[in-house]
Design an enzyme around this catalytic site. Structure first.
Site, short mmCIF file in Angstrom:
data_model
loop_
_atom_site.label_atom_id
_atom_site.label_comp_id
_atom_site.label_asym_id
_atom_site.label_seq_id
_atom_site.Cartn_x
_atom_site.Cartn_y
_atom_site.Cartn_z
CG LEU A 34 -1.89 -1.11 1.39
CD1 LEU A 34 -2.55 -1.05 2.75
CD2 LEU A 34 -2.94 -1.04 0.29
CB CYS A 35 0.40 4.56 -1.51
SG CYS A 35 1.28 6.08 -1.86
CG ASN A 36 1.23 7.06 4.18
OD1 ASN A 36 1.98 7.91 3.73
ND2 ASN A 36 0.88 7.01 5.44
CB SER B 68 4.92 0.80 0.48
OG SER B 68 6.08 0.36 -0.19
NE ARG B 69 4.46 7.33 -1.74
CZ ARG B 69 5.13 7.69 -2.81
NH1 ARG B 69 6.36 8.10 -2.69
NH2 ARG B 69 4.58 7.64 -4.00
#
Length: 124
Positions: A11-13, A15-16
């Protein structure tokens, strides 16, 4: 060439956040909070990204692009000398950015402040 690479959290956030801190998601996850940060304790990301360690070792650091879904409001997270982070306005053509110490671009990182890129610019 990576032949066997995995994203710990696809997932985007989250993972970042894992990439910025070097921590597995279970070490930075939040519980019982609003879901705008996808269950990430963003204070752990703001305070302990790899930029803090690099800056302490004498490196110049900069972030250019998307930082996280839950952008800091009115400050640049610790460790970043230069900052040009996507402003989370949902646009990729002519986007806005939070900026600090970027040559040729005015600082705009206060609450509600954004620097607008030219209308034909593109950023993901």
């Amino acid at each position: 060439t990576f032949v066997n690479a995995f994203a710990h959290v696809p997932l985007c956030n989250p993972s970042r956040a894992c990439t910025l801190t070097g921590k597995f998601f279970h070490n930075i996850k939040a519980t019982g909070r609003p879901q705008n940060a996808a269950h990430v304790r963003m204070d752990a990301v703001h305070d302990r990204s790899f930029a803090v360690d690099f800056a302490a070792a004498g490196y110049a650091t900069g972030l250019f692009g998307k930082y996280a879904n839950a952008m800091p409001r009115g400050f640049v997270p610790r460790g970043w000398d230069s900052w040009m982070a996507h402003g989370n306005d949902g646009t990729y053509l002519g986007p806005t950015f939070q900026t600090k110490n970027v040559e040729g671009v005015p600082d705009a990182f206060g609450e509600g402040e954004r620097w607008a890129a030219p209308a034909d610019a593109y950023s993901t």
